[in-house]
Write a protein that holds these residues in place. Structure first.
Motif, PDB file in Angstrom:
ATOM      1  N   ILE A  74      29.872  29.478 -38.933  1.00 27.45           N
ATOM      2  CA  ILE A  74      29.230  29.215 -40.218  1.00 27.45           C
ATOM      3  C   ILE A  74      27.874  28.528 -40.035  1.00 27.45           C
ATOM      4  CG2 ILE A  74      30.155  26.953 -40.829  1.00 27.45           C
ATOM      5  CD1 ILE A  74      30.786  28.253 -43.599  1.00 27.45           C
ATOM      6  N   VAL A  75      27.669  27.836 -38.935  1.00 25.83           N
ATOM      7  CA  VAL A  75      26.378  27.204 -38.664  1.00 25.83           C
ATOM      8  C   VAL A  75      25.308  28.283 -38.469  1.00 25.83           C
ATOM      9  CG1 VAL A  75      25.110  25.759 -37.025  1.00 25.83           C
ATOM     10  CG2 VAL A  75      27.418  25.124 -37.714  1.00 25.83           C
ATOM     11  N   VAL A  76      25.617  29.299 -37.693  1.00 26.88           N
ATOM     12  CA  VAL A  76      24.666  30.387 -37.455  1.00 26.88           C
ATOM     13  C   VAL A  76      24.411  31.139 -38.759  1.00 26.88           C
ATOM     14  CG1 VAL A  76      24.234  32.496 -36.154  1.00 26.88           C
ATOM     15  CG2 VAL A  76      25.369  30.578 -35.057  1.00 26.88           C
ATOM     16  N   PHE A  77      25.454  31.381 -39.528  1.00 26.06           N
ATOM     17  CA  PHE A  77      25.310  32.049 -40.819  1.00 26.06           C
ATOM     18  C   PHE A  77      24.398  31.235 -41.744  1.00 26.06           C
ATOM     19  CE2 PHE A  77      26.931  32.892 -45.160  1.00 26.06           C
ATOM     20  CZ  PHE A  77      26.633  34.247 -45.241  1.00 26.06           C
ATOM     21  N   GLY A  78      24.583  29.927 -41.753  1.00 25.66           N
ATOM     22  CA  GLY A  78      23.741  29.055 -42.572  1.00 25.66           C
ATOM     23  C   GLY A  78      22.284  29.091 -42.158  1.00 25.66           C
ATOM     24  N   VAL A  79      22.039  29.106 -40.854  1.00 28.53           N
ATOM     25  CA  VAL A  79      20.659  29.181 -40.360  1.00 28.53           C
ATOM     26  C   VAL A  79      20.026  30.517 -40.747  1.00 28.53           C
ATOM     27  CG1 VAL A  79      19.253  29.299 -38.252  1.00 28.53           C
ATOM     28  CG2 VAL A  79      20.973  27.509 -38.519  1.00 28.53           C
ATOM     29  N   ILE A  80      20.797  31.588 -40.664  1.00 27.43           N
ATOM     30  CA  ILE A  80      20.279  32.907 -41.070  1.00 27.43           C
ATOM     31  C   ILE A  80      19.948  32.905 -42.557  1.00 27.43           C
ATOM     32  CG2 ILE A  80      20.907  35.332 -41.364  1.00 27.43           C
ATOM     33  CD1 ILE A  80      22.490  35.071 -38.722  1.00 27.43           C
ATOM     34  N   LEU A  81      20.822  32.315 -43.375  1.00 27.63           N
ATOM     35  CA  LEU A  81      20.553  32.223 -44.814  1.00 27.63           C
ATOM     36  C   LEU A  81      19.303  31.390 -45.097  1.00 27.63           C
ATOM     37  CD1 LEU A  81      23.950  31.841 -46.690  1.00 27.63           C
ATOM     38  CD2 LEU A  81      22.303  33.689 -46.864  1.00 27.63           C
ATOM     39  N   LEU A  82      19.141  30.282 -44.384  1.00 25.35           N
ATOM     40  CA  LEU A  82      17.946  29.462 -44.560  1.00 25.35           C
ATOM     41  C   LEU A  82      16.685  30.222 -44.163  1.00 25.35           C
ATOM     42  CD1 LEU A  82      19.109  25.952 -43.305  1.00 25.35           C
ATOM     43  CD2 LEU A  82      18.484  26.595 -45.632  1.00 25.35           C
ATOM     44  N   PHE A  83      16.780  30.994 -43.084  1.00 34.05           N
ATOM     45  CA  PHE A  83      15.635  31.795 -42.647  1.00 34.05           C
ATOM     46  C   PHE A  83      15.288  32.847 -43.690  1.00 34.05           C
ATOM     47  CE2 PHE A  83      13.905  35.496 -40.359  1.00 34.05           C
ATOM     48  CZ  PHE A  83      12.741  34.907 -39.881  1.00 34.05           C
ATOM     49  N   ASN A  99      24.309  39.380 -55.739  1.00 34.03           N
ATOM     50  CA  ASN A  99      25.525  39.860 -56.395  1.00 34.03           C
ATOM     51  C   ASN A  99      26.749  39.029 -55.991  1.00 34.03           C
ATOM     52  OD1 ASN A  99      25.866  40.708 -53.815  1.00 34.03           O
ATOM     53  ND2 ASN A  99      25.943  42.878 -54.270  1.00 34.03           N
ATOM     54  N   ARG A 100      27.758  39.077 -56.831  1.00 33.55           N
ATOM     55  CA  ARG A 100      28.980  38.297 -56.601  1.00 33.55           C
ATOM     56  C   ARG A 100      29.768  38.786 -55.404  1.00 33.55           C
ATOM     57  NH1 ARG A 100      31.634  37.043 -62.466  1.00 33.55           N
ATOM     58  NH2 ARG A 100      29.909  35.776 -63.212  1.00 33.55           N
ATOM     59  N   ILE A 101      29.697  40.053 -55.110  1.00 35.05           N
ATOM     60  CA  ILE A 101      30.468  40.602 -53.987  1.00 35.05           C
ATOM     61  C   ILE A 101      30.097  39.879 -52.695  1.00 35.05           C
ATOM     62  CG2 ILE A 101      30.883  42.658 -52.583  1.00 35.05           C
ATOM     63  CD1 ILE A 101      30.445  44.304 -55.151  1.00 35.05           C
ATOM     64  N   PHE A 102      28.815  39.704 -52.456  1.00 35.60           N
ATOM     65  CA  PHE A 102      28.360  39.016 -51.242  1.00 35.60           C
ATOM     66  C   PHE A 102      28.833  37.564 -51.228  1.00 35.60           C
ATOM     67  CE2 PHE A 102      25.198  36.321 -49.121  1.00 35.60           C
ATOM     68  CZ  PHE A 102      25.284  36.827 -47.840  1.00 35.60           C
ATOM     69  N   TRP A 103      28.651  36.865 -52.352  1.00 39.82           N
ATOM     70  CA  TRP A 103      28.940  35.432 -52.393  1.00 39.82           C
ATOM     71  C   TRP A 103      30.424  35.118 -52.447  1.00 39.82           C
ATOM     72  CZ3 TRP A 103      25.481  32.530 -50.479  1.00 39.82           C
ATOM     73  CH2 TRP A 103      24.152  32.893 -50.564  1.00 39.82           C
ATOM     74  N   TYR A 104      31.274  36.112 -52.720  1.00 38.63           N
ATOM     75  CA  TYR A 104      32.717  35.914 -52.621  1.00 38.63           C
ATOM     76  C   TYR A 104      33.272  36.429 -51.295  1.00 38.63           C
ATOM     77  CZ  TYR A 104      33.006  34.621 -57.545  1.00 38.63           C
ATOM     78  OH  TYR A 104      32.862  33.975 -58.746  1.00 38.63           O
ATOM     79  N   THR A 105      32.660  37.459 -50.755  1.00 40.49           N
ATOM     80  CA  THR A 105      33.143  38.050 -49.506  1.00 40.49           C
ATOM     81  C   THR A 105      32.839  37.168 -48.301  1.00 40.49           C
ATOM     82  OG1 THR A 105      32.809  40.246 -50.440  1.00 40.49           O
ATOM     83  CG2 THR A 105      33.098  40.111 -48.069  1.00 40.49           C
ATOM     84  N   ALA A 106      31.618  36.658 -48.197  1.00 38.89           N
ATOM     85  CA  ALA A 106      31.232  35.847 -47.036  1.00 38.89           C
ATOM     86  C   ALA A 106      32.124  34.618 -46.872  1.00 38.89           C
ATOM     87  CB  ALA A 106      29.762  35.463 -47.126  1.00 38.89           C
ATOM     88  N   PRO A 107      32.297  33.785 -47.899  1.00 42.33           N
ATOM     89  CA  PRO A 107      33.219  32.643 -47.722  1.00 42.33           C
ATOM     90  C   PRO A 107      34.657  33.083 -47.470  1.00 42.33           C
ATOM     91  CG  PRO A 107      31.850  32.315 -49.649  1.00 42.33           C
ATOM     92  CD  PRO A 107      31.614  33.715 -49.188  1.00 42.33           C
ATOM     93  N   GLY A 108      35.062  34.202 -48.050  1.00 46.16           N
ATOM     94  CA  GLY A 108      36.415  34.710 -47.812  1.00 46.16           C
ATOM     95  C   GLY A 108      36.627  35.075 -46.354  1.00 46.16           C
TER      96      GLY A 108
END
Length: 126
Positions: A74-83, A99-108
């Protein structure tokens, strides 16, 4: 976007990386004060979603992406999102999915990973 603000956003990653390296330097000197045990792991024996985050962060600072993913993805994912957010700020284009699909799928997916890593020793953040 104003020119002055855009220049600030362009230099923001360099300032952030400098701040992270200073944090790493301080961390190495005062390591014994920074390392706190995971209370959840101490009481239950299971890894929480934050276990391995500090090691992941410092592995990423040293450029070891695979090791960083191994400790806590999740640290790498967070850095990618920040970038990606930084790219949005300097280009005025939407890059991050809204979209909601992305924001529900990633944490899932991450929640599923954290549950699975408690039962497969090869995925433990050691």
């Amino acid at each position: 976007m104003k020119r002055r603000k855009k220049v600030f956003y362009i230099f923001l990653p360099f300032l952030t990386v400098l701040l992270f390296y200073l944090t790493g330097f301080i961390y190495k000197k005062l390591k014994r004060f920074f390392i706190l045990p995971c209370v959840f792991h101490m009481f239950t024996g299971y890894y929480c979603c934050g276990c391995g985050g500090t090691r992941s962060f410092f592995a990423l600072l040293h450029g070891n992406i695979l090791k960083s993913i191994r400790y806590n993805p999740i640290v790498v994912f967070g850095v990618i999102l920040l970038f990606m957010k930084w790219l949005e700020m300097i280009s005025d284009k939407k890059i991050i999915p809204q979209n909601r699909i992305f924001w529900y799928t990633a944490p899932g997916i991450f929640l599923l990973f954290y549950i699975i890593r408690n039962f497969i020793p090869a995925l433990a953040p050691v």
